[in-house]
Design an enzyme around this catalytic site. Structure first.
Site, short mmCIF file in Angstrom:
data_model
loop_
_atom_site.label_atom_id
_atom_site.label_comp_id
_atom_site.label_asym_id
_atom_site.label_seq_id
_atom_site.Cartn_x
_atom_site.Cartn_y
_atom_site.Cartn_z
CG HIS A 290 -68.78 -31.80 -12.88
ND1 HIS A 290 -70.07 -31.40 -12.66
CD2 HIS A 290 -68.02 -30.68 -12.83
CE1 HIS A 290 -70.11 -30.09 -12.52
NE2 HIS A 290 -68.86 -29.63 -12.62
CG ASP A 323 -73.06 -33.06 -12.13
OD1 ASP A 323 -72.02 -33.67 -11.78
OD2 ASP A 323 -73.03 -31.88 -12.55
CB SER A 406 -69.04 -26.98 -10.74
OG SER A 406 -69.17 -26.57 -12.07
#
Length: 563
Positions: A290, A323, A406
C-alpha cells in the site's frame, strides 16, 4: 648724648653716637641682660665711688632725694644681706636697683618719680609642666664686673611673683611668648567632644547600614534573577564515550538506521510516504504494497537514505494479499542489508524496536514489546471486490507505529528483522494500513519476517508471489464459530475445487472447519490467515464438523498458480 657715661664693656657705638649693648646668645633663642653680682656691706652704695664721694655720672647722686629712704624690696626678690659682722649702710637704700649702664631715666636718682624695678615676664607653663626659676636681680656694686648670669635649672620650682613690675625690663629683648593654655579642661568642652564623638559614631553606623542595605539588595536581586553572582552555570555531566551496548535500543538503532530508507511516492494524482529497508547489496528494498500502490504503472518513487542521499526506484514486484512489495534502486553503492531474524522464535514480551518515518519524520526510533503472536488481521478492501484485502497472521506490538512507519522494520533485541510494520488499530476502531491519520494508540501490527522473506524472494525472482490454497470457497457471511464451506462457488463453479487439496481430503460443502493444526479458528478470515502463513506444499491438519460429528482430515496445500 652719652657724655659722662662710662664705657660699657661689650658695647659698641652706633651710627648716631649711642652705644648699643651687646646681647649674649642663648641656646633657646631668648636674650637676657647679665645681672651684677650681689653687693656686700663693704661695697659702696650705688653711684658712690670709693672715698664716699658720689659719682657725677649718676645723675641726682647728690640730690637731696638720695637721702630718702628706699622703698621696700619686692617680696619675690630677697633683699641684699650684709656680710656677717658688717655695719649697717650709711645711706638709705635707693628706691630701685641701680642701673649699671646709666641709662636714663634709671641712671642717677632725680626729682622724678622712681621707676618700678625690672621684671621679666615669663610664659605660663602648661598644667603639670615644671619650669625653671627666672633669675632674680640682686644689689650689686657699680664697679663690679658684668658677667652673664648662669642658666637656671629647668627643674627648679618657680618662685611666686607678687609685684607685677618687679622683673620688668623695657630694654630687654622680648621673650618668646608661648600660646596660652588651659590648666584644666573645661567640662563643657569635654561634653562637646563626647557629643562630637557620639555624632561621628552614629553617622558612621548610619553610613555602614546604608551601604550594607544597598549591597544586600543588589546581591538579593542578583540571586533572585540568576541564582548567584556572576555567570550562571548549571551542573552537567561530562562527555562520555559515544558507543553503546549493541543490545540496547541506542545500539540497535545505530546499527539499523543506515539500512532504513524513506520512500516518497506519487502518481495518478495520489502521493504518500512510507518506509523500507535494504534486503541485499543489489539495491532491493522491501516495503508494503500500500506504500507503492499510488505510483501505479508509471508513477515516481524516490528513495532517501539515512545519509541524505536520494535515488530513483522502480517496482520489482508487489502483492496486495500479503501487503508486500519490492523496489530497486540502481547505481547506489555501499548498501548495508539488515540481517533477518526468525519470527517463529519470537515470544510475547520480547523487546522490539520500530524504525520509520511517521509523518515524514525520517529516522524515527520507537521501542516496545511483542504484545501477541499470530494475531489474524485483514487490511485494505477499498476496492470492494476483495482483491486488495490483505490477510496477515501478524505480530502485535505496543511500539508506537504511526502513518509513515508502514514498510519499516520491527527489530528484535539483537537488531534482527522479525517483522514488517504494516497496520495499526486506530481510535475509531478501524484497522487500516495507515490508521487513517489518527496515530498510534499502542496497537501496532507487523507481518512476520518468515512470511515476508518467502514473498520477497518470489517477488524478486518472478515479480509475483504464490498463495497457498485448500481449494474451497468459504461462506464469509457465516456468523457461527469456525469457517463454513459455502454451498456454491464464487464464480458459479463448485465450492470444493475438483481435484484440489480439499476434494482429495474429503471436504464437502457445509462442513465447518474449527481447527488448523490443532489451533482453533473462529471465522473464514482467520482460516485464510492461518493458511497463508504457510508455503504451498506444506501439510495441514484440519478439524471439521459435519452433521454434529467432528472429524480430522490432512491435506497438502496447493498454489494459486495451479489454476
Amino acid at each position: 648724648m652719652n657724655e659722662g657715661k662710662p664705657g660699657t664693656p661689650g658695647a659698641s657705638e652706633g651710627p648716631d653716637g649711642d652705644f648699643v649693648l651687646a646681647r649674649p646668645e642663648r641656646p633657646d633663642g631668648d636674650y637676657e641682660l647679665p645681672r651684677p653680682h650681689d653687693a656686700t656691706a663693704s661695697t659702696p652704695a650705688a653711684g658712690v665711688p670709693d672715698g664716699g664721694a658720689p659719682d657725677p655720672r649718676h645723675r641726682g647722686g647728690t640730690s637731696a632725694d638720695a637721702s630718702e629712704p628706699a622703698p621696700a624690696q619686692s617680696t619675690d626678690t630677697p633683699a641684699s644681706t650684709p656680710a656677717p659682722g658688717a655695719d649697717a649702710p650709711a645711706h638709705p637704700q635707693p628706691l630701685h636697683d641701680p642701673d649699671p649702664y646709666s641709662t636714663p631715666p634709671y641712671g642717677e636718682p632725680g626729682p622724678w618719680a622712681p621707676a618700678p624695678p625690672v621684671q621679666h615676664p615669663a610664659a605660663t607653663p602648661a598644667h603639670g609642666v615644671a619650669v625653671g626659676v627666672p633669675p632674680v636681680p640682686h644689689e650689686t656694686a657699680p664697679a663690679a664686673p658684668v658677667t652673664p648670669a648662669a642658666p637656671v635649672a629647668q627643674d627648679a620650682p618657680a618662685a611666686p611673683v607678687t609685684d607685677p613690675w618687679a622683673r620688668y625690663d623695657p630694654w630687654a629683648a622680648p621673650a618668646a611668648v608661648a600660646p596660652l593654655q588651659q590648666a584644666d579642661p573645661v567640662e563643657e568642652d569635654v561634653r562637646r567632644r563626647r557629643g562630637r564623638r557620639r555624632r561621628a559614631l552614629a553617622g558612621g553606623a548610619l553610613v555602614i547600614a546604608l551601604v550594607s542595605g544597598v549591597a544586600g539588595g543588589v546581591v538579593g536581586v542578583q540571586l533572585e534573577r540568576n541564582g548567584g553572582i556572576g555567570a550562571v552555570e548549571l551542573p552537567q555531566a561530562g562527555v562520555e564515550a559515544p558507543d553503546r551496548d549493541p543490545d540496547s535500543v541506542a545500539g540497535i538503532a545505530a546499527q539499523a538506521l543506515p539500512s532504513v530508507v524513506t520512500l516518497h511516492v506519487s502518481g495518478g494524482g495520489k502521493g504518500g510516504t512510507g518506509t523500507g529497508f535494504v534486503l541485499d547489496d543489489r539495491g532491493h528494498i522491501l516495503t508494503n504494497d500500500h506504500v507503492v500502490e499510488p505510483a501505479g504503472e508509471d508513477g515516481d518513487i524516490t528513495v532517501t537514505f539515512h545519509s541524505g542521499d536520494t535515488a530513483e526506484a522502480t517496482v520489482v514486484g508487489r502483492d496486495s494479499g500479503y501487503d508486500l512489495a519490492v523496489v530497486r534502486v540502481k547505481g547506489v553503492r555501499g548498501l548495508a542489508p539488515l540481517p533477518l531474524g526468525n519470527s517463529d522464535n519470537v515470544r510475547v514480551g520480547d523487546p522490539v524496536v520500530a524504525i520509520g518515518a511517521p509523518f515524514d519524520l525520517a529516522g524515527t526510533v520507537t521501542s516496545g514489546i511483542i504484545s501477541a503472536r499470530e494475531r489474524p488481521i485483514t487490511a485494505g478492501g477499498e476496492k470492494g471486490d476483495g482483491s486488495d484485502v490483505s490477510y496477515v497472521d501478524a505480530l502485535q506490538t505496543d511500539a508506537p507505529i504511526n502513518p509513515g512507519n508502514s514498510g519499516g522494520p520491527l527489530l528484535d533485541g539483537k537488531g534482527r528483522v522479525i517483522g514488517i510494520n504494516s497496520a495499526i488499530r486506530s481510535a475509531d476502531g478501524g484497522l487500516d494500513p495507515e490508521g487513517g491519520q489518527s496515530g498510534s494508540i499502542g496497537l501496532g501490527f507487523a507481518i512476520p519476517i518468515n512470511q515476508g522473506k518467502r514473498v520477497a524472494e518470489e517477488l524478486i525472482e518472478t515479480g509475483k508471489a504464490t498463495h497457498p490454497v485448500i481449494g474451497i470457497t468459504l461462506d464469509m457471511e457465516y456468523s457461527g464459530d469456525g469457517a463454513r464451506v459455502a454451498a456454491e462457488g464464487s464464480d458459479g463453479g463448485p465450492p470444493v475445487s475438483t481435484g484440489g487439496p480439499g476434494a482429495e481430503a474429503g471436504i464437502r460443502p457445509g462442513d465447518v472447519i474449527t481447527k488448523v493444526d490443532g489451533r482453533p479458528v473462529h471465522s473464514g478470515e482467520e482460516l485464510i490467515v492461518k493458511t497463508r502463513a504457510h508455503r504451498p506444499g506444506d501439510r495441514l491438519e484440519l478439524t471439521l464438523e459435519r452433521g454434529g460429528e467432528e472429524r480430522t482430515v490432512s491435506l497438502v496445500l496447493g498454489s494459486s498458480d495451479d489454476g
